[in-house]
Motif scaffolding. Structure first.
Motif, PDB file in Angstrom:
ATOM      1  N   GLY A 103     -32.167  57.589  -5.500  1.00 45.08           N
ATOM      2  CA  GLY A 103     -30.902  57.681  -4.783  1.00 45.08           C
ATOM      3  C   GLY A 103     -30.549  56.497  -3.916  1.00 45.08           C
ATOM      4  N   GLU A 104     -31.402  55.490  -3.854  1.00 43.67           N
ATOM      5  CA  GLU A 104     -31.145  54.330  -3.001  1.00 43.67           C
ATOM      6  C   GLU A 104     -30.226  53.333  -3.713  1.00 43.67           C
ATOM      7  OE1 GLU A 104     -33.859  51.173  -0.429  1.00 43.67           O
ATOM      8  OE2 GLU A 104     -34.833  52.770  -1.564  1.00 43.67           O
ATOM      9  N   SER A 105     -29.282  52.775  -2.973  1.00 42.89           N
ATOM     10  CA  SER A 105     -28.429  51.704  -3.504  1.00 42.89           C
ATOM     11  C   SER A 105     -28.948  50.372  -2.972  1.00 42.89           C
ATOM     12  CB  SER A 105     -26.981  51.906  -3.063  1.00 42.89           C
ATOM     13  OG  SER A 105     -26.453  53.065  -3.648  1.00 42.89           O
ATOM     14  N   LEU A 106     -29.022  49.372  -3.837  1.00 50.26           N
ATOM     15  CA  LEU A 106     -29.608  48.088  -3.474  1.00 50.26           C
ATOM     16  C   LEU A 106     -28.650  46.950  -3.825  1.00 50.26           C
ATOM     17  CD1 LEU A 106     -33.122  48.718  -5.071  1.00 50.26           C
ATOM     18  CD2 LEU A 106     -32.501  49.030  -2.674  1.00 50.26           C
ATOM     19  N   GLU A 133     -25.062  44.758  -7.388  1.00 50.34           N
ATOM     20  CA  GLU A 133     -25.461  46.013  -6.755  1.00 50.34           C
ATOM     21  C   GLU A 133     -26.139  46.899  -7.790  1.00 50.34           C
ATOM     22  OE1 GLU A 133     -22.213  48.064  -4.949  1.00 50.34           O
ATOM     23  OE2 GLU A 133     -21.822  46.450  -3.518  1.00 50.34           O
ATOM     24  N   LEU A 134     -27.187  47.551  -7.370  1.00 45.75           N
ATOM     25  CA  LEU A 134     -27.846  48.563  -8.195  1.00 45.75           C
ATOM     26  C   LEU A 134     -27.652  49.891  -7.483  1.00 45.75           C
ATOM     27  CD1 LEU A 134     -31.234  46.840  -9.095  1.00 45.75           C
ATOM     28  CD2 LEU A 134     -29.268  47.174 -10.578  1.00 45.75           C
ATOM     29  N   ARG A 135     -27.117  50.872  -8.181  1.00 47.01           N
ATOM     30  CA  ARG A 135     -26.915  52.186  -7.580  1.00 47.01           C
ATOM     31  C   ARG A 135     -27.145  53.252  -8.638  1.00 47.01           C
ATOM     32  NH1 ARG A 135     -21.770  53.028  -9.437  1.00 47.01           N
ATOM     33  NH2 ARG A 135     -20.537  51.146  -9.608  1.00 47.01           N
ATOM     34  N   PRO A 136     -27.516  54.438  -8.203  1.00 48.63           N
ATOM     35  CA  PRO A 136     -27.761  55.507  -9.169  1.00 48.63           C
ATOM     36  C   PRO A 136     -26.479  55.890  -9.903  1.00 48.63           C
ATOM     37  CG  PRO A 136     -28.413  56.168  -6.937  1.00 48.63           C
ATOM     38  CD  PRO A 136     -27.750  54.855  -6.834  1.00 48.63           C
TER      39      PRO A 136
END
Length: 78
Positions: A23-26, A37-40
């Motif tokens: 669930g973390e956005s990076l 951006e990496l997001r679920p």
């Protein structure tokens, strides 16, 4: 948003993706500058028929017995 470097993504990609899966956005950075951006992904909603099937499989809860169990467990003097 938490940042990870391109190097970290390359060297520890599995761990980075595990974080996203939880669930973390990076934000991915290169030379200190954000580049991606990496997001679920959004989870797909369940169909009504699947929800009803799950609901029918739930165990019956006796409300009076549940209340008695809670009363036995909790200290009513609080």
């Amino acid at each position: 948003m938490v940042e990870v470097t391109v190097r970290e993504l390359r060297n520890d990609g599995g761990r980075v993706l595990d974080r996203v899966e939880r669930g973390e956005s990076l934000t991915v950075t290169r030379d200190g500058h954000p580049v991606a951006e990496l997001r679920p992904l959004a989870r797909r909603p369940l169909r009504a028929s699947a929800l009803l099937s799950r609901w029918r499989g739930l165990a019956h809860v006796d409300a009076a017995r549940l209340k008695a169990d809670i009363d036995d467990t909790l200290d009513s003097s609080l």
